[in-house]
Design a protein around this motif. Structure first.
Motif, PDB file in Angstrom:
ATOM      1  N   SER A   1       0.836  -1.194   0.000  1.00 22.79           N
ATOM      2  CA  SER A   1       0.000   0.000   0.000  1.00 22.79           C
ATOM      3  C   SER A   1       0.874   1.247   0.000  1.00 22.79           C
ATOM      4  CB  SER A   1      -0.903  -0.001   1.237  1.00 22.79           C
ATOM      5  OG  SER A   1      -1.519   1.263   1.410  1.00 22.79           O
TER       6      SER A   1
ATOM      7  N   GLN B   1      -0.480   3.340   3.354  1.00 22.31           N
ATOM      8  CA  GLN B   1      -0.161   2.743   4.659  1.00 22.31           C
ATOM      9  C   GLN B   1       1.004   1.763   4.509  1.00 22.31           C
ATOM     10  OE1 GLN B   1      -3.814   2.379   3.869  1.00 22.31           O
ATOM     11  NE2 GLN B   1      -4.067   4.414   4.722  1.00 22.31           N
TER      12      GLN B   1
ATOM     13  N   LYS C   1     -10.109   1.146  10.617  1.00 18.10           N
ATOM     14  CA  LYS C   1      -9.697   1.539   9.271  1.00 18.10           C
ATOM     15  C   LYS C   1      -8.170   1.478   9.152  1.00 18.10           C
ATOM     16  CE  LYS C   1     -12.402   3.479   6.629  1.00 18.10           C
ATOM     17  NZ  LYS C   1     -13.173   2.963   5.464  1.00 18.10           N
ATOM     18  N   PRO C   2      -7.662   1.238   7.952  1.00 19.57           N
ATOM     19  CA  PRO C   2      -6.208   1.146   7.760  1.00 19.57           C
ATOM     20  C   PRO C   2      -5.456   2.395   8.191  1.00 19.57           C
ATOM     21  CG  PRO C   2      -7.360   0.243   5.870  1.00 19.57           C
ATOM     22  CD  PRO C   2      -8.409   0.874   6.732  1.00 19.57           C
ATOM     23  N   GLU C   3      -6.034   3.566   7.962  1.00 19.39           N
ATOM     24  CA  GLU C   3      -5.334   4.784   8.357  1.00 19.39           C
ATOM     25  C   GLU C   3      -5.189   4.873   9.875  1.00 19.39           C
ATOM     26  OE1 GLU C   3      -9.537   6.068   6.873  1.00 19.39           O
ATOM     27  OE2 GLU C   3      -7.971   4.604   6.339  1.00 19.39           O
TER      28      GLU C   3
ATOM     29  N   ASN D   1     -15.398  -7.147   8.067  1.00 20.81           N
ATOM     30  CA  ASN D   1     -14.761  -7.140   6.743  1.00 20.81           C
ATOM     31  C   ASN D   1     -13.700  -8.233   6.675  1.00 20.81           C
ATOM     32  OD1 ASN D   1     -15.678  -4.205   5.664  1.00 20.81           O
ATOM     33  ND2 ASN D   1     -15.062  -4.027   7.810  1.00 20.81           N
TER      34      ASN D   1
ATOM     35  N   TRP E   1     -10.468  -7.278   4.993  1.00 21.65           N
ATOM     36  CA  TRP E   1      -9.936  -5.995   5.464  1.00 21.65           C
ATOM     37  C   TRP E   1      -8.515  -5.767   4.972  1.00 21.65           C
ATOM     38  CZ3 TRP E   1      -6.141  -3.608   8.275  1.00 21.65           C
ATOM     39  CH2 TRP E   1      -6.435  -2.405   8.925  1.00 21.65           C
TER      40      TRP E   1
ATOM     41  N   ALA F   1      -7.220  -2.952   2.239  1.00 25.54           N
ATOM     42  CA  ALA F   1      -6.227  -1.946   2.613  1.00 25.54           C
ATOM     43  C   ALA F   1      -5.030  -1.975   1.674  1.00 25.54           C
ATOM     44  CB  ALA F   1      -5.771  -2.184   4.051  1.00 25.54           C
TER      45      ALA F   1
ATOM     46  N   GLU G   1      -5.484  -0.328  -1.822  1.00 23.83           N
ATOM     47  CA  GLU G   1      -5.932   1.069  -1.794  1.00 23.83           C
ATOM     48  C   GLU G   1      -7.447   1.192  -1.934  1.00 23.83           C
ATOM     49  OE1 GLU G   1      -3.716   3.166  -1.033  1.00 23.83           O
ATOM     50  OE2 GLU G   1      -1.842   2.210  -1.597  1.00 23.83           O
TER      51      GLU G   1
ATOM     52  N   SER H   1      -9.565   1.113   0.863  1.00 26.34           N
ATOM     53  CA  SER H   1     -10.052   1.209   2.240  1.00 26.34           C
ATOM     54  C   SER H   1     -11.411   1.880   2.330  1.00 26.34           C
ATOM     55  CB  SER H   1      -9.041   1.953   3.107  1.00 26.34           C
ATOM     56  OG  SER H   1      -8.846   3.269   2.651  1.00 26.34           O
ATOM     57  N   HIS H   2     -11.793   2.635   1.286  1.00 21.43           N
ATOM     58  CA  HIS H   2     -13.122   3.252   1.278  1.00 21.43           C
ATOM     59  C   HIS H   2     -14.232   2.203   1.221  1.00 21.43           C
ATOM     60  CE1 HIS H   2     -11.969   2.679  -2.947  1.00 21.43           C
ATOM     61  NE2 HIS H   2     -13.276   2.574  -3.202  1.00 21.43           N
TER      62      HIS H   2
ATOM     63  N   ILE I   1     -14.193  -0.499   3.091  1.00 18.68           N
ATOM     64  CA  ILE I   1     -14.241  -1.172   4.389  1.00 18.68           C
ATOM     65  C   ILE I   1     -15.391  -0.619   5.208  1.00 18.68           C
ATOM     66  CG2 ILE I   1     -13.016  -1.475   6.585  1.00 18.68           C
ATOM     67  CD1 ILE I   1     -10.402  -1.514   4.994  1.00 18.68           C
TER      68      ILE I   1
END
Length: 378
Positions: free
Chosen positions: A2, A5, A306-308, A330, A333, A337, A340, A342-343, A345
């Motif tokens: 990613s 991340q 979330k990944p962030e 998820n 998940w 992530a 790219e 993650s939106h 999730i």
């Protein structure tokens, strides 16, 4: 890898040589889905198969090392050799995605369920009531375990570890958090003993450290491959007179000396939880990382969806970050992530997808009945 991340997808290797493909841990989550005889169910096996593909490390939900240590309805057992084949099924499912797997072992102590333990008798460090909550209503006074019973419990943790080795797991995690028996002994709030197992901080650490010592002995005796020993902690107790972070620092120091391979910090929020009385200071996660100072790996869990958020948590200096509810909702998940996406999730469970994500029926029942566990939308 990613781009947003990148640290999440760096490899990690424990000092014993067990390597992880990324820094994401499947957090230990109870599913309430075990069979009535204490064995692992087909639903639980399917649950792990569905979620084990991308993570770096899998941790199972907790399993009780003695019959009177059961903390949840539908909890799978590890207190007898007859459960080893069942544990092997779980290990195979947890490792099916290519990640190492750790079995979390515990005794529920004063949070055990009286309707499920022999004779309905709850035991703990001292004869006190548990705090009311999801486990029991807090109306039952536990019986203080005797010195000989303490020694038997320590041995039981060792025997469960042997079964984990035989079942094919890559480690065990001692659940010393959430007010269960190991924490009952460490806590000045729940340990009022006046013998060598209570009183001073050193005496209150005696039981947790004795469990660590016995489990290490069993690992050295029976493991023919690298096998991890982790320890989960709740750094503080919210009630007056409970554990404070200064106590936890002392325990961590002793755990490092005792030879644990990592510590796993359970927090209400990895990113935001602060020590009691210091709301303007550093987060607990940052403080523990600073105190450990690289002596052992530190994992943290708590509201990472979330990944962030996971990337931010690693920015505190954590070695690994555990994802619980995010993976419940998820199963892909990690893949989302990494690509790219993650939106995509979900941070709220959508009932129409329950059957698609291999969510055990009893876990779904608990989720629906538990206000605030996470938002449920249609």
């Amino acid at each position: 890898m990613s781009k947003t991340q990148p640290q999440l997808f760096e490899e990690f290797t424990f000092s014993k040589g067990i390597g992880l493909r990324n820094r994401i841990v499947m957090a230990p989550m109870t599913t309430w889905s075990g069979n009535e005889d204490g064995t692992v169910s087909d639903e639980e096996v399917a649950y792990y198969h569905r979620r084990a593909k991308g993570v770096g490390l899998v941790m199972t939900g907790c399993t009780h090392v003695l019959p009177n240590g059961i903390g949840f309805a539908g909890e799978f057992a590890s207190y007898d050799d007859r459960f080893t084949p069942s544990l092997r099924r779980l290990a195979e499912a947890a490792k099916s995605g290519g990640a190492p797997a750790i079995l979390q072992i515990f005794h529920a102590g004063n949070k055990a369920l009286p309707e499920l333990v022999p004779g309905g008798e709850i035991v703990s460090a001292s004869a006190l009531k548990a705090a009311p909550g999801a486990f029991n209503n807090g109306d039952i006074t536990a019986r203080a375990v005797s010195h000989d019973e303490i020694l038997d419990i320590i041995v039981a943790f060792g025997k469960a570890t042997r079964r984990a080795i035989e079942a094919g797991f890559d480690g065990v995690e001692l659940h010393g958090a959430h007010g269960f028996l190991i924490q009952n002994f460490f806590s000045p709030l729940f340990n009022k003993r006046d013998d060598e197992w209570g009183g001073s901080l050193g005496n209150r650490m005696r039981f947790p450290l004795a469990v660590v010592q016995e489990v290490k002995r069993i690992i050295d005796l029976h493991a023919r491959r690298p096998f991890l020993l982790g320890y989960r902690i709740s750094p503080e107790e919210s009630d007056e007179g409970g554990i404070r972070i200064s106590d936890t620092y002392e325990l961590i120091d002793r755990l490092v000396l005792a030879g644990v391979d990592y510590t796993h910090v359970s927090l209400s929020s990895v990113l935001h939880a602060k020590p009691i009385g210091d709301a303007d200071g550093s987060s607990i996660a940052e403080l523990i990382v600073a105190h450990v100072a690289g002596r052992i790996p530190v994992i943290a869990a708590g509201q990472i969806r979330k990944p962030e958020q996971a990337q931010s948590a690693l920015g505190f200096g954590l070695s690994l970050v555990a994802v619980g509810q995010g993976l419940v909702m998820n199963p892909e998940w990690v893949e989302l992530a990494q690509s790219e996406r993650s939106h995509e999730i979900d941070i709220a469970l959508r009932p129409p997808v329950v059957s698609q994500i291999m969510l055990p029926a009893k876990l779904w029942d608990v989720i629906r009945a538990t206000a605030g566990w996470f938002e449920i939308r249609t």
